[in-house]
Design a protein around this motif. Structure first.
Motif, mmCIF file in Angstrom:
data_model
loop_
_atom_site.group_PDB
_atom_site.id
_atom_site.type_symbol
_atom_site.label_atom_id
_atom_site.label_comp_id
_atom_site.label_asym_id
_atom_site.label_seq_id
_atom_site.Cartn_x
_atom_site.Cartn_y
_atom_site.Cartn_z
ATOM 1 N N ALA A 10 0.831 -1.208 0.000
ATOM 2 C CA ALA A 10 0.000 0.000 0.000
ATOM 3 C C ALA A 10 0.868 1.261 0.000
ATOM 4 O O ALA A 10 0.583 2.224 -0.739
ATOM 5 N N GLU A 11 1.943 1.265 0.789
ATOM 6 C CA GLU A 11 2.816 2.434 0.833
ATOM 7 C C GLU A 11 3.519 2.663 -0.499
ATOM 8 O O GLU A 11 3.664 3.796 -0.962
ATOM 9 N N ILE A 12 3.952 1.581 -1.129
ATOM 10 C CA ILE A 12 4.623 1.689 -2.425
ATOM 11 C C ILE A 12 3.649 2.218 -3.469
ATOM 12 O O ILE A 12 3.999 3.061 -4.301
ATOM 13 N N ILE A 16 4.095 5.640 -5.704
ATOM 14 C CA ILE A 16 4.024 5.642 -7.175
ATOM 15 C C ILE A 16 2.954 6.627 -7.652
ATOM 16 O O ILE A 16 3.162 7.378 -8.618
ATOM 17 N N LEU A 17 1.812 6.651 -6.998
ATOM 18 C CA LEU A 17 0.738 7.577 -7.360
ATOM 19 C C LEU A 17 1.193 9.033 -7.196
ATOM 20 O O LEU A 17 0.950 9.877 -8.080
#
Length: 96
Positions: A10-12, A16-17
């Motif tokens: 989720a953090e990655i 990226i977003l």
């Protein structure tokens, strides 16, 4: 694990977003290329530093650090030196 922090999926995805929003999809290939060049340069410099350290360690291991007198003769060990001094003075040498 990076400096005590772990990143989950989720953090990655959030990272990226955010990168997509900041740079836009048209700049991502250029950004990836420059990051890749930076990492290659960093890896090259680290390898160079390690090779220099190994060469320095090898050179240091080859240096003769035996104490010598002014005429080049090796100095005997401290214990042996005490024995010679005591014998010259006519005293008995005690170990220790």
């Amino acid at each position: 694990m990076l400096l005590g922090f772990s990143l989950g999926a989720a953090e990655i995805a959030v990272i990226i977003l955010v990168v997509l929003l900041i740079f836009g999809p048209s700049k991502l290939p250029q950004l990836g290329s420059s990051v890749g060049k930076m990492l290659r340069g960093f890896k090259k410099e680290m390898k160079s530093l390690n090779e220099d350290d190994e060469a320095d360690a090898k050179a240091a291991a080859e240096i003769d650090v035996t104490p010598r007198k002014a005429d080049g003769e090796k100095v005997e060990s401290a214990a042996r030196g005490r024995e010679v001094e005591s014998a010259a003075r006519g005293r008995e040498v005690r170990p220790g």
